[in-house]
Scaffold this motif. Structure first.
Motif, PDB file in Angstrom:
ATOM      1  N   GLN A   1       0.490   7.161  -6.399  1.00  0.00           N
ATOM      2  CA  GLN A   1      -0.747   7.924  -6.536  1.00  0.00           C
ATOM      3  C   GLN A   1      -0.554   9.386  -6.114  1.00  0.00           C
ATOM      4  O   GLN A   1      -1.130  10.296  -6.710  1.00  0.00           O
TER       5      GLN A   1
ATOM      6  N   CYS B   1      -8.480   2.689 -10.728  1.00  0.00           N
ATOM      7  CA  CYS B   1      -8.086   1.286 -10.879  1.00  0.00           C
ATOM      8  C   CYS B   1      -8.938   0.559 -11.907  1.00  0.00           C
ATOM      9  O   CYS B   1     -10.116   0.877 -12.090  1.00  0.00           O
TER      10      CYS B   1
ATOM     11  N   ALA C   1       0.539   4.127  -2.760  1.00  0.00           N
ATOM     12  CA  ALA C   1       0.219   5.463  -2.247  1.00  0.00           C
ATOM     13  C   ALA C   1       1.243   6.490  -2.723  1.00  0.00           C
ATOM     14  O   ALA C   1       0.901   7.632  -3.053  1.00  0.00           O
TER      15      ALA C   1
ATOM     16  N   SER D   1      -7.410  -6.417  -4.562  1.00  0.00           N
ATOM     17  CA  SER D   1      -8.829  -6.128  -4.326  1.00  0.00           C
ATOM     18  C   SER D   1      -9.017  -5.035  -3.278  1.00  0.00           C
ATOM     19  O   SER D   1      -9.892  -4.166  -3.426  1.00  0.00           O
ATOM     20  N   ARG D   2      -8.203  -5.070  -2.228  1.00  0.00           N
ATOM     21  CA  ARG D   2      -8.333  -4.046  -1.181  1.00  0.00           C
ATOM     22  C   ARG D   2      -8.011  -2.663  -1.726  1.00  0.00           C
ATOM     23  O   ARG D   2      -8.705  -1.690  -1.422  1.00  0.00           O
ATOM     24  N   TRP D   3      -6.957  -2.570  -2.529  1.00  0.00           N
ATOM     25  CA  TRP D   3      -6.606  -1.263  -3.069  1.00  0.00           C
ATOM     26  C   TRP D   3      -7.684  -0.779  -4.046  1.00  0.00           C
ATOM     27  O   TRP D   3      -8.081   0.393  -4.028  1.00  0.00           O
ATOM     28  N   GLN D   4      -8.177  -1.664  -4.894  1.00  0.00           N
ATOM     29  CA  GLN D   4      -9.212  -1.292  -5.853  1.00  0.00           C
ATOM     30  C   GLN D   4     -10.477  -0.817  -5.151  1.00  0.00           C
ATOM     31  O   GLN D   4     -11.112   0.152  -5.581  1.00  0.00           O
ATOM     32  N   ALA D   5     -10.851  -1.496  -4.076  1.00  0.00           N
ATOM     33  CA  ALA D   5     -12.063  -1.116  -3.358  1.00  0.00           C
ATOM     34  C   ALA D   5     -11.932   0.273  -2.752  1.00  0.00           C
ATOM     35  O   ALA D   5     -12.907   1.031  -2.684  1.00  0.00           O
ATOM     36  N   ALA D   6     -10.735   0.625  -2.324  1.00  0.00           N
ATOM     37  CA  ALA D   6     -10.502   1.927  -1.700  1.00  0.00           C
ATOM     38  C   ALA D   6     -10.283   3.038  -2.726  1.00  0.00           C
ATOM     39  O   ALA D   6     -10.459   4.214  -2.400  1.00  0.00           O
ATOM     40  N   HIS D   7      -9.904   2.670  -3.963  1.00  0.00           N
ATOM     41  CA  HIS D   7      -9.590   3.679  -4.989  1.00  0.00           C
ATOM     42  C   HIS D   7     -10.217   3.275  -6.323  1.00  0.00           C
ATOM     43  O   HIS D   7      -9.509   3.077  -7.315  1.00  0.00           O
ATOM     44  N   PRO D   8     -11.530   3.153  -6.380  1.00  0.00           N
ATOM     45  CA  PRO D   8     -12.178   2.604  -7.582  1.00  0.00           C
ATOM     46  C   PRO D   8     -11.984   3.441  -8.841  1.00  0.00           C
ATOM     47  O   PRO D   8     -11.975   2.895  -9.952  1.00  0.00           O
TER      48      PRO D   8
ATOM     49  N   GLU E   1       0.813  -1.216   0.000  1.00  0.00           N
ATOM     50  CA  GLU E   1       0.000   0.000   0.000  1.00  0.00           C
ATOM     51  C   GLU E   1       0.847   1.267   0.000  1.00  0.00           C
ATOM     52  O   GLU E   1       0.522   2.219  -0.733  1.00  0.00           O
TER      53      GLU E   1
END
Length: 238
Positions: A133, A187, A130, A177-184, A126
């Motif tokens: 990003q 991604c 980060a 999946s966790r990163w995608q869910a937090a930054h849709p 992450e």
């Protein structure tokens, strides 16, 4: 040689995946787009930079010195440490990576790379994304996966036990999946088995990148034989 100038780079794109996922086809497709330049794997270069940035952001010593509100003096062992700005440091690191590692071509507008190893250090996963990003121009992340049975029977994975392979792949995809869910919005998930033979499966990628879908370009890339493993194999003796 003069350094490359990165002012024309409007967007960065990063393919995040694991080995033998078919990501070279995805990289080739992106590099076929006008103005795109997607480099190869850079984890070994970027990881220590992100660790240094993360250490500075989380430094209790710097926080304590700032809390006292008194600048350190030249007679003190941590002289000047509290004045280091994590964001300025991070941006300087990112700019250096853009200029000296990714090296945009004169006509490059979208720059990036792919990486297959970041899941091997979950604690840094992450922070790594980060960092990209926060400091890279308009960062976009493409998470590429493939049928686990195909991966397991390919390349070096064949030398690992089935359970170990599945554990590593599932762990990687959980991070994705966790990163995608937090930054849709930044991604996109791509699955090799969907797009390897179906030109229509590439439409979401073009839309994600705000590019007009080009069926002829897609067909041309899909019809091109991949030769990326040949240079790694020793030449046969006559």
């Amino acid at each position: 040689m003069p350094e490359h100038r990165c002012g024309q780079v409007a967007k960065t794109v990063f393919i995040i995946t694991y080995g033998r996922s078919g990501s070279t086809l995805l990289q080739n497709m992106l590099n076929a787009l006008p103005g795109y330049c997607l480099r190869g794997e850079n984890a070994n270069l970027l990881a220590p930079l992100v660790r240094a940035w993360q250490d500075l952001r989380q430094s209790e010593q710097a926080a304590s010195m700032r809390a006292r509100g008194v600048p350190s003096g030249p007679h003190q062992p941590w002289f000047g440490y509290e004045a280091i700005e994590a964001d300025r440091f991070g941006q300087a690191l990112a700019d250096s990576v853009l200029r000296t590692v990714l090296r945009p071509e004169p006509d490059t507008q979208v720059l990036g790379f792919k990486e297959i190893r970041w899941h091997e250090d979950p604690a840094l996963f992450e922070p790594m994304l980060a960092f990209l990003q926060r400091y890279m121009p308009d960062a976009h992340f493409i998470f590429n996966t493939r049928d686990h049975a195909e991966v397991r029977n390919s390349g070096w994975w064949r030398n690992m036990g089935r359970a170990a392979v599945l554990e590593q792949l599932e762990s990687a995809e959980a991070l994705y999946s966790r990163w995608q869910a937090a930054h849709p919005h930044s991604c996109l998930a791509m699955h090799y088995n969907d797009y390897a033979k179906d030109p229509e499966a590439w439409r979401p990628l073009f839309a994600f990148l705000d590019e007009a879908f080009d069926p002829e370009l897609v067909e041309a890339v899909l019809g091109r034989k991949l030769l990326h493993m040949k240079w790694q194999k020793p030449a046969r003796k006559p």
